[in-house]
Design a protein around this motif. Structure first.
Motif, mmCIF file in Angstrom:
data_model
loop_
_atom_site.group_PDB
_atom_site.id
_atom_site.type_symbol
_atom_site.label_atom_id
_atom_site.label_comp_id
_atom_site.label_asym_id
_atom_site.label_seq_id
_atom_site.Cartn_x
_atom_site.Cartn_y
_atom_site.Cartn_z
ATOM 1 N N LEU A 63 3.108 16.882 6.295
ATOM 2 C CA LEU A 63 4.048 15.763 6.297
ATOM 3 C C LEU A 63 5.450 16.236 5.939
ATOM 4 N N PRO A 64 6.467 15.656 6.593
ATOM 5 C CA PRO A 64 7.848 16.041 6.283
ATOM 6 C C PRO A 64 8.279 15.522 4.910
ATOM 7 N N ASP A 65 9.061 16.334 4.220
ATOM 8 C CA ASP A 65 9.612 15.920 2.929
ATOM 9 C C ASP A 65 10.445 14.655 3.084
ATOM 10 N N GLY A 66 10.363 13.813 2.080
ATOM 11 C CA GLY A 66 11.206 12.631 2.013
ATOM 12 C C GLY A 66 10.725 11.436 2.806
ATOM 13 N N VAL A 67 9.696 11.586 3.627
ATOM 14 C CA VAL A 67 9.182 10.465 4.407
ATOM 15 C C VAL A 67 8.115 9.755 3.570
ATOM 16 N N PRO A 68 8.298 8.461 3.299
ATOM 17 C CA PRO A 68 7.314 7.761 2.469
ATOM 18 C C PRO A 68 5.977 7.589 3.184
ATOM 19 N N VAL A 69 4.923 7.515 2.382
ATOM 20 C CA VAL A 69 3.569 7.288 2.883
ATOM 21 C C VAL A 69 3.091 5.945 2.364
ATOM 22 N N LEU A 70 2.589 5.121 3.277
ATOM 23 C CA LEU A 70 1.981 3.834 2.928
ATOM 24 C C LEU A 70 0.483 3.949 3.159
ATOM 25 N N SER A 71 -0.289 3.716 2.121
ATOM 26 C CA SER A 71 -1.746 3.765 2.236
ATOM 27 C C SER A 71 -2.288 2.364 2.468
ATOM 28 N N VAL A 72 -3.145 2.231 3.476
ATOM 29 C CA VAL A 72 -3.831 0.957 3.712
ATOM 30 C C VAL A 72 -5.300 1.050 3.296
ATOM 31 N N THR A 73 -5.647 2.176 2.664
ATOM 32 C CA THR A 73 -7.020 2.426 2.257
ATOM 33 C C THR A 73 -7.399 1.513 1.098
ATOM 34 N N LYS A 74 -8.503 0.787 1.271
ATOM 35 C CA LYS A 74 -8.967 -0.120 0.220
ATOM 36 C C LYS A 74 -9.819 0.650 -0.785
ATOM 37 N N GLY A 75 -9.785 0.200 -2.025
ATOM 38 C CA GLY A 75 -10.643 0.769 -3.050
ATOM 39 C C GLY A 75 -9.885 1.604 -4.057
ATOM 40 N N SER A 96 6.885 10.138 -1.444
ATOM 41 C CA SER A 96 6.520 8.999 -2.296
ATOM 42 C C SER A 96 5.360 8.250 -1.657
ATOM 43 N N PHE A 97 4.456 7.773 -2.504
ATOM 44 C CA PHE A 97 3.246 7.102 -2.034
ATOM 45 C C PHE A 97 3.260 5.639 -2.444
ATOM 46 N N HIS A 98 2.844 4.785 -1.514
ATOM 47 C CA HIS A 98 2.850 3.346 -1.702
ATOM 48 C C HIS A 98 1.570 2.789 -1.106
ATOM 49 N N ALA A 99 1.272 1.536 -1.418
ATOM 50 C CA ALA A 99 0.055 0.920 -0.884
ATOM 51 C C ALA A 99 0.352 -0.508 -0.475
ATOM 52 N N VAL A 100 -0.493 -1.023 0.397
ATOM 53 C CA VAL A 100 -0.450 -2.430 0.772
ATOM 54 C C VAL A 100 -1.859 -2.968 0.613
ATOM 55 N N GLY A 101 -1.952 -4.157 0.084
ATOM 56 C CA GLY A 101 -3.273 -4.757 -0.102
ATOM 57 C C GLY A 101 -3.181 -6.262 -0.069
#
Length: 177
Positions: free
Chosen positions: A99-111, A138-143
């Protein structure tokens, strides 16, 4: 928010369903299958329909097998981790270094991940700890009460975007709202 490039890694039902709001908002969408998603990607390339979800995905999505993930990441403004909970370790080991530096990651993984001492960690926490030294992601999530079918069919629901950086969360929400 202007047009963005969104790369979704994981062509299961929720990862694929995330392409619907992203395309509806006019963004460039690249859907990358994992090593377990080969047939899904092949079917999407040929027919545009997800074989398990039984839904047509929007026109204009670019589909990639996992070996071409580097091409799918070029110019990405957001990466969506669309793997199942069983795929989080694979994502951390195989994808994070790419993954490229500085690009945020959004996790949709439940649990959550259960540790031996009985404590729980969110998947963004798990991925953050797996980040190779020197990488800045940076890591983020949606739920929320959202299913892949509901998302693909554009049923109204409410979700929560979570993370430590409010500005990035607003950016992500704006892309997918």
């Amino acid at each position: 928010i202007s047009m963005a490039a969104i790369t979704i890694i994981g062509a299961g039902m929720m990862g694929s369903a995330m392409s619907v709001p992203a395309r509806a908002n006019g963004h460039t969408v690249r859907l990358v299958g994992t090593h377990l998603d080969r047939e899904i990607i092949e079917t999407l390339i040929k027919a545009g329909e997800h074989p398990k979800m039984r839904r047509k995905l929007p026109e204009g999505i670019a589909y990639f097998q996992v070996e071409a993930v580097a091409d799918a990441l070029v110019g990405a403004d957001l990466v969506i981790c669309g793997v199942s909970s069983f795929g989080v370790d694979w994502f951390g080991t195989e994808m994070l270094p790419k993954l490229p530096d500085g690009v945020p990651v959004l996790s949709v993984t439940k649990g959550l991940e259960l540790l031996e001492d009985g404590t729980l960690k969110t998947f963004p926490q798990v991925l953050s700890e797996m980040l190779p030294e020197g990488k800045r992601i940076s890591f983020h999530a949606v739920g929320g009460p959202c299913t892949s079918y509901g998302l693909a069919d554009r049923h109204q629901t409410e979700v929560v975007f979570c993370g430590n950086d409010l500005e990035t969360l607003r950016f992500i929400r704006g892309l997918l709202d």
